[in-house]
Design a protein around this motif. Structure first.
Motif, mmCIF file in Angstrom:
data_model
loop_
_atom_site.group_PDB
_atom_site.id
_atom_site.type_symbol
_atom_site.label_atom_id
_atom_site.label_comp_id
_atom_site.label_asym_id
_atom_site.label_seq_id
_atom_site.Cartn_x
_atom_site.Cartn_y
_atom_site.Cartn_z
ATOM 1 N N UNK A 5 0.845 -1.206 0.000
ATOM 2 C CA UNK A 5 0.000 0.000 0.000
ATOM 3 C C UNK A 5 0.872 1.244 0.000
ATOM 4 N N UNK A 6 0.367 2.297 -0.648
ATOM 5 C CA UNK A 6 1.057 3.577 -0.662
ATOM 6 C C UNK A 6 0.065 4.695 -0.394
ATOM 7 N N UNK A 7 0.374 5.513 0.609
ATOM 8 C CA UNK A 7 -0.452 6.676 0.904
ATOM 9 C C UNK A 7 0.167 7.895 0.226
ATOM 10 N N UNK A 8 -0.709 8.746 -0.317
ATOM 11 C CA UNK A 8 -0.221 9.955 -0.982
ATOM 12 C C UNK A 8 -1.298 11.022 -0.906
ATOM 13 N N UNK A 9 -0.970 12.219 -1.347
ATOM 14 C CA UNK A 9 -1.930 13.320 -1.293
ATOM 15 C C UNK A 9 -1.714 14.265 -2.461
ATOM 16 N N UNK A 10 -2.777 14.970 -2.802
ATOM 17 C CA UNK A 10 -2.740 15.983 -3.854
ATOM 18 C C UNK A 10 -3.320 17.249 -3.248
ATOM 19 N N UNK A 11 -2.454 18.201 -2.929
ATOM 20 C CA UNK A 11 -2.901 19.425 -2.264
ATOM 21 C C UNK A 11 -3.822 20.247 -3.151
ATOM 22 N N UNK A 12 -3.578 20.228 -4.442
ATOM 23 C CA UNK A 12 -4.405 21.029 -5.354
ATOM 24 C C UNK A 12 -5.847 20.540 -5.377
ATOM 25 N N UNK A 13 -6.026 19.237 -5.114
ATOM 26 C CA UNK A 13 -7.368 18.656 -5.117
ATOM 27 C C UNK A 13 -7.893 18.419 -3.707
ATOM 28 N N UNK A 14 -7.093 18.775 -2.695
ATOM 29 C CA UNK A 14 -7.475 18.510 -1.297
ATOM 30 C C UNK A 14 -7.879 17.051 -1.103
ATOM 31 N N UNK A 15 -7.094 16.165 -1.661
ATOM 32 C CA UNK A 15 -7.453 14.747 -1.681
ATOM 33 C C UNK A 15 -6.309 13.871 -1.177
ATOM 34 N N UNK A 16 -6.682 12.892 -0.375
ATOM 35 C CA UNK A 16 -5.767 11.870 0.142
ATOM 36 C C UNK A 16 -6.061 10.578 -0.604
#
Length: 116
Positions: free
Chosen positions: A67-78
């Protein structure tokens, strides 16, 4: 009030992949920690993966390397990318966001079922 909306769950065969998403109603950089928890049938909720504001990550031993956790700040999404899924990964997966120890938010959960 913060809203966390998960998506991406479903039924997948063993060895398959899924990507979960958690859309937040405000900037994800307003949270000190965000993470994914899961609750298997008849068991307690457990931490799967977390990511701190600075970007450091933690994983449960059972999911390390898969599993890999990541985020996209521009989309406010985890996100949680889940590969090489096993039947024991079957659970309801919850998104969590913490502002402080006493100020934390949960999503509604998304079901992941790994079965042939």
């Amino acid at each position: 009030q913060v809203q966390l909306v998960e998506s991406g769950g479903g039924l997948v065969q063993p060895g398959g992949s899924l990507r979960l998403s958690c859309a937040a109603s405000r900037s994800i950089f307003s949270f000190s920690v965000m993470g994914w928890y899961r609750q298997p049938p008849g068991k307690q909720r457990e931490l799967v993966a977390g990511i701190r504001l600075g970007g450091s990550t933690d994983y449960a031993d059972s999911v390390k390397g898969r599993f890999t956790i990541s985020r996209d700040a521009a989309k406010n999404t985890l996100y949680l990318q889940m590969n090489s899924l096993k039947p024991e990964d079957t659970a309801v997966y919850y998104c969590n966001a913490k502002v402080s120890a006493i100020n934390t938010y949960w999503g509604q959960g998304t079901q992941v079922t790994v079965s042939s």
